[in-house]
Motif scaffolding. Structure first.
Motif, PDB file in Angstrom:
ATOM      1  N   LEU A  43       8.128  -1.677   7.910  1.00 55.31           N
ATOM      2  CA  LEU A  43       6.798  -2.586   7.950  1.00 55.31           C
ATOM      3  C   LEU A  43       7.680  -4.142   7.978  1.00 55.31           C
ATOM      4  O   LEU A  43       6.371  -4.513   8.067  1.00 55.31           O
ATOM      5  CB  LEU A  43       6.819  -2.023   6.061  1.00 55.31           C
ATOM      6  N   LEU A  44       8.654  -4.073   8.266  1.00 52.26           N
ATOM      7  CA  LEU A  44       9.341  -5.679   8.512  1.00 52.26           C
ATOM      8  C   LEU A  44       8.980  -5.744   9.627  1.00 52.26           C
ATOM      9  O   LEU A  44       8.820  -7.490  10.096  1.00 52.26           O
ATOM     10  CB  LEU A  44      10.590  -5.805   7.273  1.00 52.26           C
ATOM     11  N   LEU A  47       6.060  -7.984  12.591  1.00 53.71           N
ATOM     12  CA  LEU A  47       5.582  -8.854  10.978  1.00 53.71           C
ATOM     13  C   LEU A  47       5.275 -10.136  11.471  1.00 53.71           C
ATOM     14  O   LEU A  47       6.682 -10.692  11.700  1.00 53.71           O
ATOM     15  CB  LEU A  47       5.926  -9.227   9.318  1.00 53.71           C
ATOM     16  N   LYS A 143       3.610 -12.540   4.048  1.00 51.21           N
ATOM     17  CA  LYS A 143       3.151 -11.036   4.109  1.00 51.21           C
ATOM     18  C   LYS A 143       4.888 -10.158   4.504  1.00 51.21           C
ATOM     19  O   LYS A 143       4.361  -9.081   4.124  1.00 51.21           O
ATOM     20  CB  LYS A 143       3.300 -11.819   6.371  1.00 51.21           C
ATOM     21  N   VAL A 144       5.776 -10.679   3.838  1.00 48.09           N
ATOM     22  CA  VAL A 144       6.987 -10.769   3.909  1.00 48.09           C
ATOM     23  C   VAL A 144       7.020  -9.237   2.521  1.00 48.09           C
ATOM     24  O   VAL A 144       6.971  -7.799   2.093  1.00 48.09           O
ATOM     25  CB  VAL A 144       8.859 -11.291   2.903  1.00 48.09           C
ATOM     26  N   GLU A 146       3.662  -8.470   1.056  1.00 53.67           N
ATOM     27  CA  GLU A 146       2.801  -7.466   1.288  1.00 53.67           C
ATOM     28  C   GLU A 146       3.461  -6.278   1.588  1.00 53.67           C
ATOM     29  O   GLU A 146       3.306  -5.439   1.074  1.00 53.67           O
ATOM     30  CB  GLU A 146       1.735  -7.794   2.051  1.00 53.67           C
ATOM     31  N   ALA A 147       4.496  -6.781   2.991  1.00 53.21           N
ATOM     32  CA  ALA A 147       5.031  -5.234   3.552  1.00 53.21           C
ATOM     33  C   ALA A 147       5.722  -4.790   1.969  1.00 53.21           C
ATOM     34  O   ALA A 147       6.073  -3.299   2.356  1.00 53.21           O
ATOM     35  CB  ALA A 147       5.801  -5.776   4.604  1.00 53.21           C
ATOM     36  N   SER A 150       3.785  -3.221   0.083  1.00 54.39           N
ATOM     37  CA  SER A 150       3.497  -1.371   1.089  1.00 54.39           C
ATOM     38  C   SER A 150       4.723  -0.286   0.868  1.00 54.39           C
ATOM     39  O   SER A 150       4.669   1.006   0.610  1.00 54.39           O
ATOM     40  CB  SER A 150       3.003  -2.087   2.103  1.00 54.39           C
ATOM     41  N   TYR A 151       5.595  -0.957   0.939  1.00 47.77           N
ATOM     42  CA  TYR A 151       7.416   0.257   0.968  1.00 47.77           C
ATOM     43  C   TYR A 151       6.631   0.751   0.025  1.00 47.77           C
ATOM     44  O   TYR A 151       7.023   1.407  -0.461  1.00 47.77           O
ATOM     45  CB  TYR A 151       8.047  -0.698   1.005  1.00 47.77           C
ATOM     46  N   GLN A 188      -2.066   1.405  -1.111  1.00 49.23           N
ATOM     47  CA  GLN A 188      -2.150   1.553   0.151  1.00 49.23           C
ATOM     48  C   GLN A 188      -2.264   2.396   0.883  1.00 49.23           C
ATOM     49  O   GLN A 188      -0.839   2.314   0.932  1.00 49.23           O
ATOM     50  CB  GLN A 188      -0.507   0.533   0.252  1.00 49.23           C
ATOM     51  N   THR A 242      -3.688  -1.251   3.567  1.00 51.80           N
ATOM     52  CA  THR A 242      -3.864  -0.673   4.547  1.00 51.80           C
ATOM     53  C   THR A 242      -5.476   0.328   5.184  1.00 51.80           C
ATOM     54  O   THR A 242      -5.433   0.581   4.328  1.00 51.80           O
ATOM     55  CB  THR A 242      -2.943  -0.111   4.889  1.00 51.80           C
TER      56      THR A 242
END
Length: 339
Positions: A43-44, A47, A143-144, A146-147, A150-151, A188, A242
């Protein structure tokens, strides 16, 4: 001694078609550490953010210390995760000058809300000052965040498949009212490289079908786009999502509590999808058909739902009205009267 037929139902094997973990009563645990490490890296890495000043990208996850696990007790999933991570970002200005810095997150944990994460972004000491550091501290940090959100969503959906098993009538033990509310309030999709094997019980699930309608002060084309555009979905759900808005594309939203796949798309007219809540029996999806009907100055949205578990009918109706209809109107100004 209990009379015949009056035994503790927790121990009646017939309550499960396959006699496995009767009524989800027994404590089961799944180690998610290795899976989480791979998922966080995927995920990271790569990015990126961009502006008039240049472009920045996460190029390495050098430190990833911690653990994660999931427990199932009496049909309730309990999540434990705690991570301390450090990553490297590189930037390149419009003039071609390259820069390097670091990202540190010391407190990714089930005890902290995503909004409370400490995301420290710095420029390496030997690097000259650059506006790109401000880009990373604003858009990059978001962004980090959000990632990492998502995890957590994937941990609660993708990795948990098969942990809560349906009983003989095909329905998993229902959550309490407080659990259901929490699921809906933070309700997500992507196909991860590491999936837990789903359990196929071979049990028929009692389902229902229903139709709900609403009108929106916008065109069919614009309303159609709301459901397929990732940025728009994130806007009206107010959380990372997503969305692959193509036939066969997958979606995951509302912190991973809603996910599925688009199976048919007729531009500006119809969307058909496989759709489910995370707490439904494993691998069971409803078929949701969205019809966009032009009503001159507004659009009527007709939602046909088939295959919804009987026990989830009211929650599903309420969820669509609140987390789709009302949220879309409030976010984009498409307000119209519900009927």
């Amino acid at each position: 001694m209990a009379k015949w037929g009056e035994g503790d139902p927790r121990w009646i094997v017939e309550e499960r078609a396959d006699a496995t973990n009767v009524n989800n009563w027994h404590w089961t645990e799944r180690d998610a550490t290795n899976w989480s490490s791979d998922k966080l890296k995927s995920l990271l890495l790569g990015l990126s953010v961009e502006s008039e000043e240049g472009r920045c990208e996460v190029t390495e996850v050098g430190k990833l210390e911690g653990e994660a696990s999931i427990n199932n007790r009496k049909g309730k999933l309990i999540f434990f995760y705690e991570w301390n991570l450090k990553a490297t970002w590189t930037g390149k200005s419009k003039t071609g000058v390259k820069y390097k810095g670091s990202i540190e997150v010391p407190n990714l944990s089930d005890e902290n809300d995503m909004e409370d994460l400490d995301i420290s972004i710095t420029l390496n000491k030997d690097e000259p000052d650059t506006p790109l550091i401000n880009l990373m501290k604003t858009k990059g940090a978001e962004k980090v965040r959000e990632a990492l959100g998502s995890y957590v969503g994937f941990l609660k959906t993708e990795f948990t498949q098969g942990m809560i098993l349906p009983t003989a009538n095909g329905v998993a033990k229902p959550q309490s009212a407080s659990q259901s509310k929490a699921t809906m309030d933070k309700t997500q999709v992507s196909s991860g490289s590491s999936k837990a094997a789903p359990v196929n019980t071979g049990v028929k699930i009692p389902t229902c079908k229903f139709t709900i309608k609403d009108t929106f002060l916008t065109s069919p084309a614009e309303l159609y786009r709301v459901f397929l555009n990732q940025d728009m979905v994130q806007a009206f759900t107010r959380s990372p999502a997503t969305v692959d808005g193509e036939r066969g594309g997958k979606f995951r939203l509302l912190e991973g509590n809603v996910f599925g796949e688009f199976t048919e798309l007729v531009p500006d007219e119809k969307i058909v999808m496989k759709w489910r809540f995370n707490n439904w029996p494993c691998e069971h999806y409803a078929t949701i058909t969205l019809m966009f009907l032009d009503r001159s100055s507004e659009t009527e949205l007709k939602v046909e739902c088939r295959g919804v578990p009987n026990s989830e009918e009211e929650q599903t109706k309420g969820g669509w009205k609140r987390y789709y209809f009302e949220a879309i109107k409030q976010t984009f100004g498409y307000g119209a009267r519900l009927f």
